[in-house]
Structures are given as C-alpha cells and as structure tokens.
Design a protein around this motif. Sequence first.
Motif, PDB file in Angstrom:
ATOM      1  N   THR A 163      -5.773  -3.873   1.799  1.00 37.71           N
ATOM      2  CA  THR A 163      -5.583  -4.358   3.163  1.00 37.71           C
ATOM      3  C   THR A 163      -6.536  -3.624   4.106  1.00 37.71           C
ATOM      4  OG1 THR A 163      -3.896  -2.711   3.721  1.00 37.71           O
ATOM      5  CG2 THR A 163      -3.137  -4.757   2.658  1.00 37.71           C
ATOM      6  N   ASP A 164      -6.657  -4.133   5.339  1.00 37.68           N
ATOM      7  CA  ASP A 164      -7.527  -3.466   6.302  1.00 37.68           C
ATOM      8  C   ASP A 164      -7.073  -2.037   6.566  1.00 37.68           C
ATOM      9  OD1 ASP A 164      -8.954  -5.799   6.443  1.00 37.68           O
ATOM     10  OD2 ASP A 164      -8.444  -6.256   8.525  1.00 37.68           O
ATOM     11  N   SER A 165      -5.792  -1.862   6.829  1.00 39.42           N
ATOM     12  CA  SER A 165      -5.283  -0.513   7.097  1.00 39.42           C
ATOM     13  C   SER A 165      -5.346   0.350   5.838  1.00 39.42           C
ATOM     14  CB  SER A 165      -3.852  -0.566   7.628  1.00 39.42           C
ATOM     15  OG  SER A 165      -2.979  -1.185   6.697  1.00 39.42           O
ATOM     16  N   GLY A 166      -5.185  -0.286   4.695  1.00 43.00           N
ATOM     17  CA  GLY A 166      -5.212   0.455   3.439  1.00 43.00           C
ATOM     18  C   GLY A 166      -6.578   1.012   3.108  1.00 43.00           C
ATOM     19  N   ILE A 167      -7.634   0.219   3.306  1.00 40.96           N
ATOM     20  CA  ILE A 167      -8.967   0.736   2.999  1.00 40.96           C
ATOM     21  C   ILE A 167      -9.374   1.789   4.022  1.00 40.96           C
ATOM     22  CG2 ILE A 167     -10.193  -1.102   4.244  1.00 40.96           C
ATOM     23  CD1 ILE A 167     -11.280   0.758   1.021  1.00 40.96           C
ATOM     24  N   VAL A 168      -8.904   1.678   5.260  1.00 38.65           N
ATOM     25  CA  VAL A 168      -9.205   2.716   6.248  1.00 38.65           C
ATOM     26  C   VAL A 168      -8.545   4.030   5.842  1.00 38.65           C
ATOM     27  CG1 VAL A 168      -8.817   3.465   8.629  1.00 38.65           C
ATOM     28  CG2 VAL A 168      -9.620   1.145   8.170  1.00 38.65           C
ATOM     29  N   ASN A 169      -7.287   3.973   5.400  1.00 38.25           N
ATOM     30  CA  ASN A 169      -6.612   5.217   5.023  1.00 38.25           C
ATOM     31  C   ASN A 169      -7.258   5.827   3.785  1.00 38.25           C
ATOM     32  OD1 ASN A 169      -4.045   6.817   5.828  1.00 38.25           O
ATOM     33  ND2 ASN A 169      -3.959   6.751   3.599  1.00 38.25           N
ATOM     34  N   PHE A 170      -7.630   4.978   2.811  1.00 40.54           N
ATOM     35  CA  PHE A 170      -8.326   5.497   1.629  1.00 40.54           C
ATOM     36  C   PHE A 170      -9.659   6.117   2.029  1.00 40.54           C
ATOM     37  CE2 PHE A 170     -11.382   4.696  -1.904  1.00 40.54           C
ATOM     38  CZ  PHE A 170     -10.866   5.626  -2.793  1.00 40.54           C
ATOM     39  N   ALA A 171     -10.361   5.460   2.950  1.00 43.08           N
ATOM     40  CA  ALA A 171     -11.637   6.004   3.419  1.00 43.08           C
ATOM     41  C   ALA A 171     -11.447   7.383   4.040  1.00 43.08           C
ATOM     42  CB  ALA A 171     -12.272   5.048   4.432  1.00 43.08           C
ATOM     43  N   LYS A 172     -10.382   7.552   4.803  1.00 43.34           N
ATOM     44  CA  LYS A 172     -10.118   8.853   5.417  1.00 43.34           C
ATOM     45  C   LYS A 172      -9.810   9.907   4.352  1.00 43.34           C
ATOM     46  CE  LYS A 172      -8.661   7.089   9.924  1.00 43.34           C
ATOM     47  NZ  LYS A 172      -7.556   6.937  10.907  1.00 43.34           N
ATOM     48  N   ALA A 173      -9.219   9.464   3.242  1.00 42.55           N
ATOM     49  CA  ALA A 173      -8.915  10.404   2.158  1.00 42.55           C
ATOM     50  C   ALA A 173     -10.170  10.912   1.471  1.00 42.55           C
ATOM     51  CB  ALA A 173      -7.986   9.738   1.135  1.00 42.55           C
ATOM     52  N   ILE A 174     -11.284  10.171   1.592  1.00 44.07           N
ATOM     53  CA  ILE A 174     -12.501  10.570   0.887  1.00 44.07           C
ATOM     54  C   ILE A 174     -13.635  10.926   1.850  1.00 44.07           C
ATOM     55  CG2 ILE A 174     -11.845   9.228  -1.121  1.00 44.07           C
ATOM     56  CD1 ILE A 174     -13.974   7.164  -0.339  1.00 44.07           C
ATOM     57  N   ASP A 208     -23.668   6.954  -4.999  1.00 43.56           N
ATOM     58  CA  ASP A 208     -23.273   8.078  -5.843  1.00 43.56           C
ATOM     59  C   ASP A 208     -22.424   9.091  -5.075  1.00 43.56           C
ATOM     60  OD1 ASP A 208     -24.642   6.882  -7.901  1.00 43.56           O
ATOM     61  OD2 ASP A 208     -26.378   8.218  -7.802  1.00 43.56           O
ATOM     62  N   LEU A 209     -22.774   9.357  -3.820  1.00 41.73           N
ATOM     63  CA  LEU A 209     -21.973  10.275  -3.011  1.00 41.73           C
ATOM     64  C   LEU A 209     -20.586   9.710  -2.761  1.00 41.73           C
ATOM     65  CD1 LEU A 209     -24.620  11.470  -0.392  1.00 41.73           C
ATOM     66  CD2 LEU A 209     -23.618  12.829  -2.236  1.00 41.73           C
ATOM     67  N   PHE A 210     -20.513   8.408  -2.480  1.00 38.61           N
ATOM     68  CA  PHE A 210     -19.227   7.754  -2.247  1.00 38.61           C
ATOM     69  C   PHE A 210     -18.328   7.878  -3.479  1.00 38.61           C
ATOM     70  CE2 PHE A 210     -16.283   4.239  -2.265  1.00 38.61           C
ATOM     71  CZ  PHE A 210     -15.900   4.073  -0.942  1.00 38.61           C
ATOM     72  N   VAL A 211     -18.889   7.545  -4.630  1.00 39.45           N
ATOM     73  CA  VAL A 211     -18.107   7.593  -5.877  1.00 39.45           C
ATOM     74  C   VAL A 211     -17.681   9.023  -6.183  1.00 39.45           C
ATOM     75  CG1 VAL A 211     -18.217   7.210  -8.373  1.00 39.45           C
ATOM     76  CG2 VAL A 211     -19.162   5.502  -6.794  1.00 39.45           C
ATOM     77  N   GLN A 212     -18.583   9.969  -5.988  1.00 43.39           N
ATOM     78  CA  GLN A 212     -18.258  11.380  -6.227  1.00 43.39           C
ATOM     79  C   GLN A 212     -17.057  11.814  -5.385  1.00 43.39           C
ATOM     80  OE1 GLN A 212     -21.582  14.341  -6.147  1.00 43.39           O
ATOM     81  NE2 GLN A 212     -20.415  15.256  -4.479  1.00 43.39           N
ATOM     82  N   ASP A 213     -17.026  11.390  -4.124  1.00 42.17           N
ATOM     83  CA  ASP A 213     -15.922  11.761  -3.235  1.00 42.17           C
ATOM     84  C   ASP A 213     -14.625  11.042  -3.594  1.00 42.17           C
ATOM     85  OD1 ASP A 213     -17.545  13.469  -1.793  1.00 42.17           O
ATOM     86  OD2 ASP A 213     -18.064  11.965  -0.278  1.00 42.17           O
ATOM     87  N   ALA A 214     -14.755   9.831  -4.159  1.00 42.64           N
ATOM     88  CA  ALA A 214     -13.568   9.007  -4.418  1.00 42.64           C
ATOM     89  C   ALA A 214     -12.861   9.357  -5.724  1.00 42.64           C
ATOM     90  CB  ALA A 214     -13.958   7.531  -4.430  1.00 42.64           C
ATOM     91  N   LEU A 215     -13.591   9.805  -6.722  1.00 41.74           N
ATOM     92  CA  LEU A 215     -13.018   9.988  -8.054  1.00 41.74           C
ATOM     93  C   LEU A 215     -11.894  11.023  -8.077  1.00 41.74           C
ATOM     94  CD1 LEU A 215     -16.042   9.879 -10.517  1.00 41.74           C
ATOM     95  CD2 LEU A 215     -14.137   8.264 -10.352  1.00 41.74           C
ATOM     96  N   GLY A 216     -10.913  10.754  -8.930  1.00 41.34           N
ATOM     97  CA  GLY A 216      -9.814  11.697  -9.113  1.00 41.34           C
ATOM     98  C   GLY A 216      -8.714  11.498  -8.097  1.00 41.34           C
ATOM     99  N   MET A 217      -8.060  12.605  -7.737  1.00 35.89           N
ATOM    100  CA  MET A 217      -6.921  12.567  -6.821  1.00 35.89           C
ATOM    101  C   MET A 217      -7.368  12.915  -5.410  1.00 35.89           C
ATOM    102  SD  MET A 217      -4.474  11.776  -8.949  1.00 35.89           S
ATOM    103  CE  MET A 217      -2.954  12.142  -8.084  1.00 35.89           C
ATOM    104  N   THR A 218      -7.015  12.066  -4.449  1.00 37.81           N
ATOM    105  CA  THR A 218      -7.305  12.309  -3.038  1.00 37.81           C
ATOM    106  C   THR A 218      -6.075  11.893  -2.237  1.00 37.81           C
ATOM    107  OG1 THR A 218      -8.311  10.110  -2.839  1.00 37.81           O
ATOM    108  CG2 THR A 218      -9.797  11.977  -3.246  1.00 37.81           C
ATOM    109  N   SER A 219      -6.007  12.331  -0.980  1.00 39.15           N
ATOM    110  CA  SER A 219      -4.841  11.957  -0.184  1.00 39.15           C
ATOM    111  C   SER A 219      -5.159  12.012   1.297  1.00 39.15           C
ATOM    112  CB  SER A 219      -3.647  12.869  -0.488  1.00 39.15           C
ATOM    113  OG  SER A 219      -3.926  14.205  -0.131  1.00 39.15           O
ATOM    114  N   PHE A 220      -4.411  11.222   2.065  1.00 43.28           N
ATOM    115  CA  PHE A 220      -4.486  11.252   3.527  1.00 43.28           C
ATOM    116  C   PHE A 220      -3.243  10.564   4.082  1.00 43.28           C
ATOM    117  CE2 PHE A 220      -5.524   9.898   7.792  1.00 43.28           C
ATOM    118  CZ  PHE A 220      -6.195  11.003   8.303  1.00 43.28           C
ATOM    119  N   GLY A 221      -2.717  11.112   5.168  1.00 41.72           N
ATOM    120  CA  GLY A 221      -1.601  10.485   5.867  1.00 41.72           C
ATOM    121  C   GLY A 221      -0.365  10.280   5.017  1.00 41.72           C
ATOM    122  N   GLY A 222      -0.161  11.171   4.060  1.00 42.98           N
ATOM    123  CA  GLY A 222       1.020  11.076   3.213  1.00 42.98           C
ATOM    124  C   GLY A 222       0.861  10.155   2.014  1.00 42.98           C
ATOM    125  N   THR A 223      -0.325   9.569   1.813  1.00 42.53           N
ATOM    126  CA  THR A 223      -0.582   8.692   0.669  1.00 42.53           C
ATOM    127  C   THR A 223      -1.569   9.359  -0.273  1.00 42.53           C
ATOM    128  OG1 THR A 223      -0.230   6.716   2.031  1.00 42.53           O
ATOM    129  CG2 THR A 223      -1.355   6.411  -0.072  1.00 42.53           C
TER     130      THR A 223
END
Length: 221
Positions: A62-73, A168-183
């Motif tokens: 969702t729009d809000s979901g990808i924003v929160n994931f983006a903040k996590a990475i 490559d930088l994006f993927v490096q930041d995204a891989l594994g466990m990340t979190s933001f805003g309680g998610t």
Amino acid sequence: MLSNIKASLSGVLIGALCVAGASVAFVNPTLGGGSMLDNAGVGVGEPLNVIISGLSSPAVLTDSGIVNFAKAIGFSTECLGIHLGGPQSANLGDGNGPVNQTMELRQDFGDADVGTCLESLIGGNHFRVFRQNGTLTNTGALFLAVSKEEDVEEGHTIVPDGYNIGRDLFVQDALGMTSFGGTTYSTTAQNITGLLPAGSAGINHGIAIDGIVTLLTVTIQ
C-alpha cells in the motif's frame, strides 16, 4: 553462468504463470506491451531495477506501507512535501497504460522527518514507485526506479554508474531484518537477468546499466 540462466528462466516463468492466472511476484511488463524503462522524456527512460514482489505482505504494497518500509531502510518522503521537476511515468503492461509515479522517496540520512532536505542539497539515493495493478495484470507488485543522484549544484543528475549503484545500495539497506514505527520487516532478494538489456541504449543520461533487476520479497513479522 548457470545462475544467470536460471534467473533469466525465472523471469520468463513468472510472466507465463501470471498469464495463466496464478499468484506470482510480478509480470514482465513487456508481455502486455509495457516496458522495464520508465519515461523520463525525450525518448529515454530510467530502469525499473528493483521490484517489491506482489507476494510480499499485502500491507507493504500500500502507499502507507511502502513509505513505512522506506523509512525502515533509510528513506522518507520529499523535503517538506515539495517535489521539484515533473513526475515520470511508466507502462507496466497491466492495462493501465502509462501512469505517473505513485511517489518519490529520498535518502533521509537517519532523520525520517527532515533528512530528505539534506538529500535535496547534497544528493544521495532516491527511488520512484510504480504499481502493477491494472485490469489485465493486478499483481500489486511495486516497480522501483532507483538511482543515486548528484547534489543540487549538479542539477540532481545521476552520478556515474548511478543506476547500478543506487539499486545495490537500496538492496543492501533492505536485506534482512529492519523496522520502523513498530513494524518489523524481513526481506529477501533474488537477482533476475533478461528483463533489462545491459548497456546504455535508451537510458536517461546515457548511463550504462548491467541489466540486473533485483526482486525483493518483504514480509512483516
């Protein structure tokens, strides 16, 4: 060599399965008359070099979901909500035709509130989001045009090799466990060849790409 062949076959099979109505990660846009390049104007485009799989947790797509994931990475919405420059469009072959980007998110340098203002000044990583959700193909997958850009004095043009570097930088930041805003998210990656040609033909700024698209599956824990 064998791994590249397997990845290319995977891209073909994903498209074939989707046409048959199966639930899959994404559909190759070219199967529906679309492109893996967005439209940056004057006959060139930027590569859609990262895909958030339609098999990810639905809330991520969702729009809000990808924003929160983006903040996590390490990314966030644009500085003070201000977007400079016209939006780019993409045809994801889903029946919607060319559609303007859903949003553009920028590196926030550790501050999700105002950090993107710094990116606007000194440059950094950023990405545009396009959603595959048309009447012909509704996977919900998010196609991202990721690139690293120069500072404001250079007009925010893309750095040399900036499409590969940005991905490559994006993927490096995204891989594994990340979190933001309680998610909390768990992210896995698969490199796919055969969706984009290597080289600079048709690429914005004439910057060559290696032809690799990274598919990310993001699962909320």
